[in-house]
Write an enzyme that holds these catalytic residues in place. Structure first.
Site, mmCIF file in Angstrom:
data_model
loop_
_atom_site.group_PDB
_atom_site.id
_atom_site.type_symbol
_atom_site.label_atom_id
_atom_site.label_comp_id
_atom_site.label_asym_id
_atom_site.label_seq_id
_atom_site.Cartn_x
_atom_site.Cartn_y
_atom_site.Cartn_z
ATOM 1 N N ASP A 187 -2.773 5.399 -5.600
ATOM 2 C CA ASP A 187 -3.543 4.403 -6.342
ATOM 3 C C ASP A 187 -3.498 3.045 -5.633
ATOM 4 O OD1 ASP A 187 -4.834 3.920 -9.057
ATOM 5 O OD2 ASP A 187 -3.271 2.393 -9.146
ATOM 6 N N GLU B 47 8.492 15.959 5.905
ATOM 7 C CA GLU B 47 9.793 16.633 5.759
ATOM 8 C C GLU B 47 9.611 18.015 5.124
ATOM 9 O OE1 GLU B 47 12.165 14.046 3.312
ATOM 10 O OE2 GLU B 47 12.257 12.487 4.847
HETATM 11 C C1 GLC Z 1 -7.081 2.543 -9.817
HETATM 12 C C2 GLC Z 1 -7.263 3.544 -10.916
HETATM 13 C C3 GLC Z 1 -7.667 2.827 -12.161
HETATM 14 C C4 GLC Z 1 -6.586 1.857 -12.544
HETATM 15 C C5 GLC Z 1 -6.271 0.906 -11.396
HETATM 16 C C6 GLC Z 1 -4.983 0.175 -11.624
HETATM 17 O O1 GLC Z 1 -8.255 1.916 -9.447
HETATM 18 O O2 GLC Z 1 -8.188 4.517 -10.512
HETATM 19 O O3 GLC Z 1 -7.925 3.710 -13.216
HETATM 20 O O4 GLC Z 1 -6.988 1.084 -13.655
HETATM 21 O O5 GLC Z 1 -6.097 1.601 -10.188
HETATM 22 O O6 GLC Z 1 -3.901 1.042 -11.501
#
Ligand code: GLC
Length: 545
Positions: A215, A263
């Site tokens: 993310d 790993e």
């Molecule tokens: C990413 C995720 C989203 C979230 C953001 C903050 O863009 O896809 O859903 O709100 O990150 O974590």
């Protein structure tokens, strides 16, 4: 090889390159299947639907976060990276899900959220309890404020969800959050932060997880010495000199992650969510880093032959240069579903449209679904891997009529109720034609479903050869036979038609226009809509052999 723990299970086949041309199905756990009648989906619910995923012919499932979380941002606010939220189950439930998926040769990808924790994470609680300048605060980004008494935020940076990216705490310091205030940003220049995330990667890899979705991968490295940043997207430099995003130093973090992922045997896969211009985005996908990065170009493009062809060309060359495979996405949990986007006039501002409760401009549902099916079939013919989002295989549309008081997205709150946000694509999916939540669970779901949802349920579409579900199944089955290598050759075609050949005579032809064109010769393998004799109707894709 890690010797920490024997994975709960591994898939029957252990091809290390499985991710290069996988169809990956994104599950948004809160909204997939509710096994314990609390209105929220859970891991046992997903396990009970693994046979369904197998029937869809997907190669992997990506689980959006299911970790302990106050759900201030749907779980992208993680309070503990190495456990399961009790509302979603237990670690044993997780192991059972991985085992069931692997028995069906479906890989499991989990979502890692490294840019920020939840404000309920133990580290953030310790930071609040500790003094300014303490090691506890140094895991996050705490700063003194500007102004005479530090009453102003340290910089003018704005949060992605609206409002300032800084929040003040009781002793007067401010902390940074690129998203909601409940999502404090970590300081990735702190070695303790780095070491802890590497342990988290090992924790899930040891449990048999096959890969990770990363993310906000482009957000981890920050230059905090530059207080000014243009708030206008178009004024951003996009060359590595932005203080907050896509800085060159970020790649060092992912090179270290690759060593951890390697790993394991087979090495764990990873895909970056990195919103950066194409040539910079593929840097995250280098073999020395994550291997893949989401390419959101199709998702952002209009339904248009020139746009699609140009995007495919550009991304295939960029991926080849980086040594990665390309990725393709039309929908996910952050955007208006593609069956809806394509039913709106080109250029519609979907945020503004949602605020009209979907009334203006008018949505052409038939056109939207027809185009969505055509675009999906084109996508599934491309080299590389395709990410599909739960419910798109049913042709689901965005839910536009969620009562305002039930909206959950932090965007809705942080923008002072001027942007509805993403709840409309996160409504629990319909499994049956009737029942309290169309088979999602035994009680009302956490977000209300539209009254006509039953018509798009798995039960309604299963066995109907004309349904969108049948189209996805036919396409993934044919793709299993056909998908090989990275080759793609453009074929001559009339204006508004995109045609390409893969190998062994496999071709995909999409008519983006509205008037029929002659159907090229060959055996029809799959078509996104009914074919009239000798003709390929408008807004339709066909695979030929
Ligand atoms: C990413 C995720 C989203 C979230 C953001 C903050 O863009 O896809 O859903 O709100 O990150 O974590």
């Amino acid at each position: 090889m890690s010797t920490l723990r024997t994975p709960a299970s591994t898939p029957r086949t252990t091809d290390p390159d499985w991710w290069r041309d996988a169809v990956v199905y994104q599950v948004y756990p809160r909204s997939f299947a509710d096994s314990d009648a609390d209105g929220l989906g859970d891991l046992a619910g997903i396990t009970s639907r693994v046979p369904y995923l197998a029937s869809l012919g997907v190669d992997a499932v990506w689980l959006s976060p299911f970790f302990p979380s106050p759900l201030a941002d749907g779980g992208y606010d993680v309070a503990d990276y190495r456990d399961v939220d009790r509302r979603f189950g237990t670690l044993d439930d997780f192991d059972a899900l991985v085992r069931a998926a692997h028995e069906h040769d479906i890989r499991v990808i989990v979502d890692i959220v490294p840019n920020h924790t939840s404000d309920e994470h133990a580290w953030f609680r310790q930071a609040l309890a500790a003094a300014p300048g303490s090691p506890e605060r140094a895991r996050y980004v705490f700063r003194d404020g500007a102004g005479v008494d530090g009453e102003l935020p340290p910089s003018d940076w704005v949060s992605n969800f609206g409002g300032s990216a800084w929040t003040r705490v009781a002793d007067g310091q401010w902390y940074l959050h690129l998203f909601a205030p409940e999502q404090p940003d970590l300081d990735w220049s702190n070695p303790e932060v780095r070491a802890d995330f590497e342990d988290t990667l090992r924790f899930w890899s040891d449990r048999g997880v096959d890969g990770f979705r990363v993310d906000v991968a482009h957000g981890l490295a920050k230059d905090l010495s530059t207080p000014y940043r243009p708030s206008d997207e178009h004024a951003l430099p996009l060359d590595g000199s932005d203080p907050l995003y896509d800085r060159d130093e970020v790649h060092e973090i992912f090179r270290a992650w690759r060593l951890v992922l390697d790993e394991y045997d087979p090495p764990r896969a990873a895909v970056a969510e990195a919103w950066a211009p194409g040539p910079r985005r593929v840097l995250y996908a280098r073999p020395s880093e994550l291997g893949q990065a989401f390419n959101f170009d199709l998702l952002e493009a209009p339904f248009d032959a020139t746009a699609f062809r140009e995007i495919v060309d550009r991304n295939l060359s960029a991926s080849a240069e980086s040594g990665a495979s390309s990725t393709w996405v039309l929908s996910n949990h952050d955007v208006v579903r593609h069956a809806t986007r394509y039913g709106l006039p080109d250029g519609t501002d979907t945020d503004a449209w949602l605020m009209t409760d979907g009334t203006a401009p008018a949505l052409d549902r038939t056109k939207g679904l027809r185009r969505a099916r055509a675009a999906t079939l084109l996508m599934l013919a491309l080299p590389g891997s395709s990410y599909v989002y739960q419910g798109e295989e049913l042709g689901l549309e965005e839910s536009v009529a969620i009562p305002h008081e039930l909206l959950q997205d932090p965007k809705w709150i942080r923008t002072g109720h001027t942007v509805k946000g993403r709840d409309g694509c996160r409504v629990p999916i319909p499994w049956t034609t009737s029942g309290p939540s169309f088979g999602f669970g035994a009680v009302a779901p956490h977000l209300p479903q539209p009254a006509d949802f039953g018509a798009s349920s798995v039960e309604a579409e299963d066995g109907d050869p004309a349904s969108t579900l049948s189209l996805y199944r036919a396409a993934t089955a044919a793709r299993r036979d056909l998908q090989r290598g990275e080759d793609l050759i453009w074929l001559d075609s009339p204006a508004g038609v995109v045609a390409f050949a893969r190998h062994d005579g496999w071709r995909s032809v999409t008519n983006f226009g509205t008037e029929p064109v002659p159907l090229p010769d060959g055996e029809v393998v799959v078509a996104s809509g009914p074919l009239a004799d000798g003709l390929l109707p408008g807004e339709t894709t066909v695979w030929l052999r």
